[in-house]
Scaffold this active site. Structure first.
Site, short mmCIF file in Angstrom:
data_model
loop_
_atom_site.label_atom_id
_atom_site.label_comp_id
_atom_site.label_asym_id
_atom_site.label_seq_id
_atom_site.Cartn_x
_atom_site.Cartn_y
_atom_site.Cartn_z
N HIS A 100 39.25 29.39 40.42
CA HIS A 100 40.58 28.97 40.88
C HIS A 100 41.09 27.70 40.22
O HIS A 100 42.26 27.35 40.38
CB HIS A 100 40.58 28.84 42.41
CG HIS A 100 41.85 29.30 43.05
ND1 HIS A 100 41.96 29.65 44.37
CD2 HIS A 100 43.10 29.46 42.53
CE1 HIS A 100 43.21 30.01 44.64
NE2 HIS A 100 43.92 29.89 43.54
N ASP A 122 43.71 32.29 50.37
CA ASP A 122 42.38 31.74 50.08
C ASP A 122 41.61 31.51 51.38
O ASP A 122 42.19 31.12 52.39
CB ASP A 122 42.56 30.39 49.36
CG ASP A 122 41.40 30.02 48.46
OD1 ASP A 122 40.24 30.24 48.88
OD2 ASP A 122 41.65 29.49 47.37
N HIS A 124 39.52 29.15 51.38
CA HIS A 124 39.36 27.70 51.25
C HIS A 124 40.72 27.05 50.97
O HIS A 124 41.66 27.73 50.56
CB HIS A 124 38.40 27.38 50.10
CG HIS A 124 37.11 28.16 50.15
ND1 HIS A 124 36.98 29.40 49.54
CD2 HIS A 124 35.93 27.90 50.76
CE1 HIS A 124 35.76 29.86 49.76
NE2 HIS A 124 35.09 28.98 50.50
N ASP A 126 41.06 24.43 48.77
CA ASP A 126 41.07 23.91 47.39
C ASP A 126 41.82 22.58 47.34
O ASP A 126 42.60 22.32 46.42
CB ASP A 126 41.66 24.95 46.43
CG ASP A 126 40.82 26.21 46.38
OD1 ASP A 126 39.67 26.20 46.88
OD2 ASP A 126 41.31 27.23 45.86
N HIS A 139 36.88 23.96 41.02
CA HIS A 139 37.66 25.05 41.63
C HIS A 139 38.06 24.75 43.07
O HIS A 139 38.91 25.45 43.63
CB HIS A 139 36.94 26.41 41.52
CG HIS A 139 35.84 26.64 42.51
ND1 HIS A 139 35.45 27.91 42.91
CD2 HIS A 139 35.04 25.78 43.18
CE1 HIS A 139 34.47 27.81 43.79
NE2 HIS A 139 34.19 26.55 43.97
N ASP A 225 43.25 34.23 45.68
CA ASP A 225 41.81 34.09 45.56
C ASP A 225 41.20 35.27 46.32
O ASP A 225 41.44 35.43 47.52
CB ASP A 225 41.38 32.75 46.18
CG ASP A 225 39.92 32.42 45.93
OD1 ASP A 225 39.09 33.35 45.95
OD2 ASP A 225 39.61 31.23 45.75
N ASP A 227 38.46 35.72 47.50
CA ASP A 227 37.60 35.40 48.64
C ASP A 227 38.40 35.27 49.94
O ASP A 227 37.81 35.07 51.01
CB ASP A 227 36.70 34.18 48.38
CG ASP A 227 37.42 32.84 48.37
OD1 ASP A 227 38.51 32.72 48.95
OD2 ASP A 227 36.87 31.89 47.77
N GLU A 270 38.72 34.29 40.98
CA GLU A 270 37.41 34.24 41.65
C GLU A 270 36.74 35.61 41.78
O GLU A 270 35.88 35.80 42.64
CB GLU A 270 37.51 33.55 43.02
CG GLU A 270 37.98 32.10 42.96
CD GLU A 270 36.90 31.10 42.52
OE1 GLU A 270 35.72 31.51 42.41
OE2 GLU A 270 37.25 29.93 42.27
MN LIG Z 1 40.34 29.19 45.90
#
Ligand SMILES: [Mn+2]
Length: 298
Positions: A100, A122, A124, A126, A139, A225, A227, A270
């Site tokens: 990312h 995402d 997360h 980030d 990332h 992303d 994930d 990712e």
């Molecule tokens: Mn990310």
């Protein structure tokens, strides 16, 4: 429409995410987008140093608080220039990661546009900086850098001191945040929809509200992303977190964003084919890209 691969493997520690652009191409991205009526051009991949190269090149020296930062920043300058050229041509950019960290470059390339909105899909945030990151993995830093917090080599990619406006950024799918990152995120003014919001309200309500919150922008970049999806659906990611978006929640989000008619560029990041099951994650990335770019059930 222009596809650009960025096989970036330097922003995190699990090897294999550099194969993401190949996996997404094998999953049929070009044909799926062409079938939607787009004139697609695949510009190939940006050249990214492999981690082994950085060991004996002092100009790419490692840093513990922001690992491989010089090499990453060098690549992102090229990514930023490519993104800027695609936007200037009025083209739609489809950027294939890589980790990312590439989004610090793809989005900085859109800097001339002050009515730009970003949806960051995402698990997360980030939102770390070298000072707050527990891992030193870059990332986990691109969104903070785009808002102006981070190493100068990442925050200065766009010309003229441009910063992304926090009121034009929305994170969705969030479920894993570091301690100091949480505090910074809450104070930032960025819009956030966590998995709890989606559980309680449903994706249709959340995505509709996101579009209304972005009514002041006229161009949208979606940074996806993989994930963000539940690992049962998308196992081929470097940092899986349980409790993610279902297959249909992710599609509905893409469909509602497509209905806004604001989509101008997209990151698919990712994807780690080494950790994947039969390229399932890249195939889902292609399907979600098609939904975002206007594919409809009817
Ligand atoms: Mn990310």
């Amino acid at each position: 429409m222009r596809i650009l691969g960025v096989p970036m493997d330097l922003g995190q520690r699990r090897r294999g995410v550099d194969m993401g652009p190949f996996a997404v191409r094998y999953a049929g991205l070009y044909d799926r987008l062409a079938a939607l009526g787009y004139k697609v051009h695949d510009a190939g991949n940006v050249v990214v140093p492999v981690p082994e190269m950085t060991r004996d090149d002092p100009t790419l020296a490692d840093q513990p608080t922001a690992r491989h930062l010089p090499a990453i920043a060098q690549v992102l300058r090229e990514v930023c220039a490519a993104s800027r050229a695609i936007a200037a041509a009025g083209d739609i950019g489809v950027f294939l990661g890589g980790d990312h960290s590439i989004s610090a470059g793809t989005i900085a390339g859109l800097a001339s546009d002050d009515r730009l909105g970003v949806v960051w899909v995402d698990a997360h945030a980030d939102f770390n900086t070298p000072q707050t990151s527990p891992s030193g993995n870059v990332h986990g830093m691109p969104l903070a850098a785009l808002l102006g917090d981070g190493p100068t080599s990442l925050t200065s990619l766009a010309p003229g001191g441009w910063r992304l406006d926090p009121a034009s950024v929305i994170i969705v799918g969030l479920r894993n945040v570091d301690g100091e990152e949480r505090r910074r995120l809450v104070e930032s003014g960025v819009g956030v929809y966590t998995m709890r919001d989606i559980d309680e309200r449903g994706m249709a309500s959340v995505a509709g509200e996101m579009v209304r919150r972005l009514s002041h922008v006229d161009r949208l970049h979606v940074s996806l992303d993989l994930d963000s999806l539940d690992p049962d659906v998308a196992p081929g990611v470097g940092t899986p977190v349980p409790g993610g978006l279902t297959y249909r929640e992710a599609h509905l989000l893409m469909e509602i964003l497509a209905d806004s008619n604001m989509l101008r560029s997209l990151d698919l990041v990712e994807i780690n084919p080494i950790l994947d099951k039969g390229n399932a994650t890249a195939e889902i990335a292609v399907e979600l890209a098609a939904s975002l770019l206007g594919q409809r059930i009817l």
